[in-house]
Design a protein around this motif. Structure first.
Motif, PDB file in Angstrom:
ATOM      1  N   LEU A 119     113.175  97.445  80.852  1.00  0.00           N
ATOM      2  CA  LEU A 119     111.987  97.808  80.075  1.00  0.00           C
ATOM      3  C   LEU A 119     112.013  99.283  79.692  1.00  0.00           C
ATOM      4  CD1 LEU A 119     109.270  95.791  82.051  1.00  0.00           C
ATOM      5  CD2 LEU A 119     110.141  95.304  79.751  1.00  0.00           C
ATOM      6  N   LEU A 120     112.511 100.125  80.600  1.00  0.00           N
ATOM      7  CA  LEU A 120     112.663 101.547  80.292  1.00  0.00           C
ATOM      8  C   LEU A 120     113.639 101.737  79.132  1.00  0.00           C
ATOM      9  CD1 LEU A 120     112.543 104.609  80.757  1.00  0.00           C
ATOM     10  CD2 LEU A 120     114.160 104.315  82.649  1.00  0.00           C
ATOM     11  N   PHE A 121     114.731 101.008  79.157  1.00  0.00           N
ATOM     12  CA  PHE A 121     115.721 101.118  78.087  1.00  0.00           C
ATOM     13  C   PHE A 121     115.115 100.720  76.740  1.00  0.00           C
ATOM     14  CE2 PHE A 121     118.790  98.941  75.367  1.00  0.00           C
ATOM     15  CZ  PHE A 121     119.720  99.953  75.160  1.00  0.00           C
ATOM     16  N   PHE A 122     114.430  99.575  76.708  1.00  0.00           N
ATOM     17  CA  PHE A 122     113.836  99.118  75.444  1.00  0.00           C
ATOM     18  C   PHE A 122     112.745 100.072  74.973  1.00  0.00           C
ATOM     19  CE2 PHE A 122     115.497  94.881  76.746  1.00  0.00           C
ATOM     20  CZ  PHE A 122     116.278  94.652  75.614  1.00  0.00           C
ATOM     21  N   PHE A 123     111.927 100.568  75.908  1.00  0.00           N
ATOM     22  CA  PHE A 123     110.879 101.512  75.534  1.00  0.00           C
ATOM     23  C   PHE A 123     111.489 102.765  74.910  1.00  0.00           C
ATOM     24  CE2 PHE A 123     108.344 105.269  76.651  1.00  0.00           C
ATOM     25  CZ  PHE A 123     107.162 104.963  76.000  1.00  0.00           C
ATOM     26  N   ALA A 124     112.516 103.311  75.558  1.00  0.00           N
ATOM     27  CA  ALA A 124     113.166 104.519  75.038  1.00  0.00           C
ATOM     28  C   ALA A 124     113.801 104.261  73.676  1.00  0.00           C
ATOM     29  CB  ALA A 124     114.226 105.000  76.034  1.00  0.00           C
ATOM     30  N   ALA A 125     114.425 103.107  73.520  1.00  0.00           N
ATOM     31  CA  ALA A 125     115.078 102.791  72.254  1.00  0.00           C
ATOM     32  C   ALA A 125     114.074 102.732  71.107  1.00  0.00           C
ATOM     33  CB  ALA A 125     115.823 101.460  72.371  1.00  0.00           C
ATOM     34  N   TYR A 126     112.963 102.062  71.329  1.00  0.00           N
ATOM     35  CA  TYR A 126     111.943 101.955  70.279  1.00  0.00           C
ATOM     36  C   TYR A 126     111.296 103.308  69.986  1.00  0.00           C
ATOM     37  CZ  TYR A 126     111.939  96.865  69.808  1.00  0.00           C
ATOM     38  OH  TYR A 126     112.295  95.569  69.534  1.00  0.00           O
ATOM     39  N   ARG A 127     111.019 104.069  71.041  1.00  0.00           N
ATOM     40  CA  ARG A 127     110.303 105.328  70.825  1.00  0.00           C
ATOM     41  C   ARG A 127     111.198 106.388  70.175  1.00  0.00           C
ATOM     42  NH1 ARG A 127     107.401 102.255  71.000  1.00  0.00           N
ATOM     43  NH2 ARG A 127     107.169 103.137  68.923  1.00  0.00           N
ATOM     44  N   ILE A 128     112.477 106.395  70.518  1.00  0.00           N
ATOM     45  CA  ILE A 128     113.404 107.339  69.875  1.00  0.00           C
ATOM     46  C   ILE A 128     113.539 106.999  68.390  1.00  0.00           C
ATOM     47  CG2 ILE A 128     115.816 108.073  69.754  1.00  0.00           C
ATOM     48  CD1 ILE A 128     115.901 107.771  72.822  1.00  0.00           C
ATOM     49  N   ARG A 129     113.600 105.719  68.097  1.00  0.00           N
ATOM     50  CA  ARG A 129     113.769 105.282  66.721  1.00  0.00           C
ATOM     51  C   ARG A 129     112.516 105.540  65.875  1.00  0.00           C
ATOM     52  NH1 ARG A 129     115.512  99.183  66.072  1.00  0.00           N
ATOM     53  NH2 ARG A 129     113.313  98.854  66.538  1.00  0.00           N
ATOM     54  N   GLU A 130     111.350 105.461  66.501  1.00  0.00           N
ATOM     55  CA  GLU A 130     110.091 105.591  65.758  1.00  0.00           C
ATOM     56  C   GLU A 130     109.237 106.723  66.333  1.00  0.00           C
ATOM     57  OE1 GLU A 130     108.257 101.798  66.145  1.00  0.00           O
ATOM     58  OE2 GLU A 130     109.964 100.691  65.301  1.00  0.00           O
ATOM     59  N   PHE A 131     109.867 107.800  66.762  1.00  0.00           N
ATOM     60  CA  PHE A 131     109.123 108.836  67.486  1.00  0.00           C
ATOM     61  C   PHE A 131     108.114 109.563  66.603  1.00  0.00           C
ATOM     62  CE2 PHE A 131     108.423 113.161  68.999  1.00  0.00           C
ATOM     63  CZ  PHE A 131     107.938 112.897  70.270  1.00  0.00           C
ATOM     64  N   ARG A 132     106.895 109.668  67.148  1.00  0.00           N
ATOM     65  CA  ARG A 132     105.845 110.512  66.583  1.00  0.00           C
ATOM     66  C   ARG A 132     105.081 111.109  67.752  1.00  0.00           C
ATOM     67  NH1 ARG A 132     102.198 107.181  62.594  1.00  0.00           N
ATOM     68  NH2 ARG A 132     101.053 109.165  62.702  1.00  0.00           N
ATOM     69  N   MET A 133     104.875 112.415  67.737  1.00  0.00           N
ATOM     70  CA  MET A 133     104.170 113.077  68.828  1.00  0.00           C
ATOM     71  C   MET A 133     102.782 112.474  69.051  1.00  0.00           C
ATOM     72  SD  MET A 133     104.318 115.433  71.207  1.00  0.00           S
ATOM     73  CE  MET A 133     105.574 116.638  70.814  1.00  0.00           C
ATOM     74  N   GLU A 134     102.144 112.027  67.953  1.00  0.00           N
ATOM     75  CA  GLU A 134     100.796 111.462  68.057  1.00  0.00           C
ATOM     76  C   GLU A 134     100.795 110.149  68.831  1.00  0.00           C
ATOM     77  OE1 GLU A 134     102.239 112.531  65.319  1.00  0.00           O
ATOM     78  OE2 GLU A 134     101.094 114.380  64.990  1.00  0.00           O
ATOM     79  N   HIS A 135     101.929 109.474  68.899  1.00  0.00           N
ATOM     80  CA  HIS A 135     102.016 108.226  69.658  1.00  0.00           C
ATOM     81  C   HIS A 135     102.061 108.483  71.162  1.00  0.00           C
ATOM     82  CE1 HIS A 135     103.873 105.724  66.109  1.00  0.00           C
ATOM     83  NE2 HIS A 135     102.560 105.925  65.984  1.00  0.00           N
ATOM     84  N   MET A 136     102.402 109.693  71.557  1.00  0.00           N
ATOM     85  CA  MET A 136     102.590 109.995  72.971  1.00  0.00           C
ATOM     86  C   MET A 136     101.244 109.986  73.706  1.00  0.00           C
ATOM     87  SD  MET A 136     104.391 113.323  74.765  1.00  0.00           S
ATOM     88  CE  MET A 136     105.963 113.036  73.958  1.00  0.00           C
TER      89      MET A 136
END
Length: 318
Positions: A119-136
């Motif tokens: 789950l950590l791997f998938f979370f990181a993959a999606y967030r790196i691909r679609e990163f926005r500071m506002e999503h954090m």
């Protein structure tokens, strides 16, 4: 008069993913009370694990019959960050089962660790691909730091090298992510109201790191402990203050975020008090032990309150 039965598949579709966080907190609360009343430690852990496990099983059943929802949640910036609570709760359940079915419990614990890593791997993959500071949001601590639950629950499991590696990974992830999260909260747009309950998660990582360190290492470094204790206390107090606003928010499944940070805070203080019991004057020990007891009662009230609100919203209302 005939009534239309709602198919089980449709009922399960409405199970909120954050229920896994409530399951984690409920199961973990048994371990906290076990530190307070050691005489009934195994019974306390087993009962809490049974209740928490039911919540976790409901979420797992939802994904089992609705695989599309699993993909949707994994790719979501908030839901994806809280999904590892399911694996974390399973680790706690496995620890409670260890005295009764050791082989099964160890297998379940290792499986939960593997699921958390995935789950950590998938979370990181999606967030790196679609990163926005506002999503954090603060729940982003859960995938990289939450895996330290493996250290908290490692007693009797073996695999010391694995546990130590997991702990150091979580510690480094926390030290990297904390300043980034503080920057986001202070200088970027406000967190949307739907995600505001995740503010409470700010109280968890320092306490979880402290509890995991004291559980996994026989001779802890006092410098690291000395740094984590005030940070854990400060973050917990910060969440107490935030509750004056957070508890006024309309109910949402995100209320589950209020629970585990309170439970792990109490657990960390109990473990720290035990560490210093023979090393400091009695009044210092009793002060920290008193803090642990206070935090345990607060955690118990919060877990009960959130479970009650869940019941009123999803059962009574229907």
């Amino acid at each position: 008069m005939s009534t239309t039965q709602v198919p089980l598949r449709e009922r399960l579709k409405n199970v909120p993913t954050p229920l896994g966080g409530l399951g984690l907190a409920t199961a973990s609360l048994g371990g906290t009370w076990a530190l307070y009343v050691p005489r009934f430690a195994e019974q306390s852990k087993l009962l809490a694990a049974f209740l928490g496990g039911l919540f976790i099983l409901l979420v797992l059943a939802k994904f089992a019959v609705n695989s599309k929802l699993l993909k949707d949640d994994i790719s979501h910036p908030v839901a994806g960050s809280i999904m590892p609570t399911i694996a974390m709760g399973t680790m706690v359940v496995a620890a409670a089962l260890l005295p009764y079915v050791p082989a099964f419990a160890r297998g379940l614990w290792l499986t939960a660790i593997a699921v958390h890593i995935a789950l950590l791997f998938f979370f990181a993959a999606y967030r790196i691909r679609e990163f926005r500071m506002e999503h954090m949001v603060p729940s982003w601590f859960v995938p990289p730091v939450g895996i330290i639950v493996a250290a908290v629950t490692c007693k009797g499991m073996g695999y010391d090298s694995l546990v130590h590696a997991i702990f150091y990974f979580g510690l480094v992830a926390y030290l990297i992510k904390l300043p980034l999260m503080m920057y986001r909260l202070i200088f970027k747009d406000c967190i949307p109201q739907a995600a505001l309950p995740t503010i409470a998660i700010m109280g968890a990582p320092a306490s979880l790191t402290l509890a995991g360190y004291l559980a996994a290492f026989d001779e802890p470094n006092l410098i690291l402990v000395g740094a984590l204790v005030p940070l854990a206390l400060f973050m917990t107090m910060l969440v107490y203050v935030a509750f004056f606003k957070l508890l006024r928010l309309p109910f949402s499944p995100g209320y589950a975020a209020f629970t585990f940070p309170m439970v792990i805070g109490a657990t960390a203080m109990f473990k720290f008090a035990a560490l210093i019991q023979s090393e400091v004057p009695a009044h210092i020990y009793h002060m920290f032990y008193g803090v642990a007891v206070f935090e345990m009662y607060i955690a118990s009230v919060i877990v009960f309150y959130v479970a009650l609100r869940y019941g009123m919203h999803y059962l009574v209302r229907r």
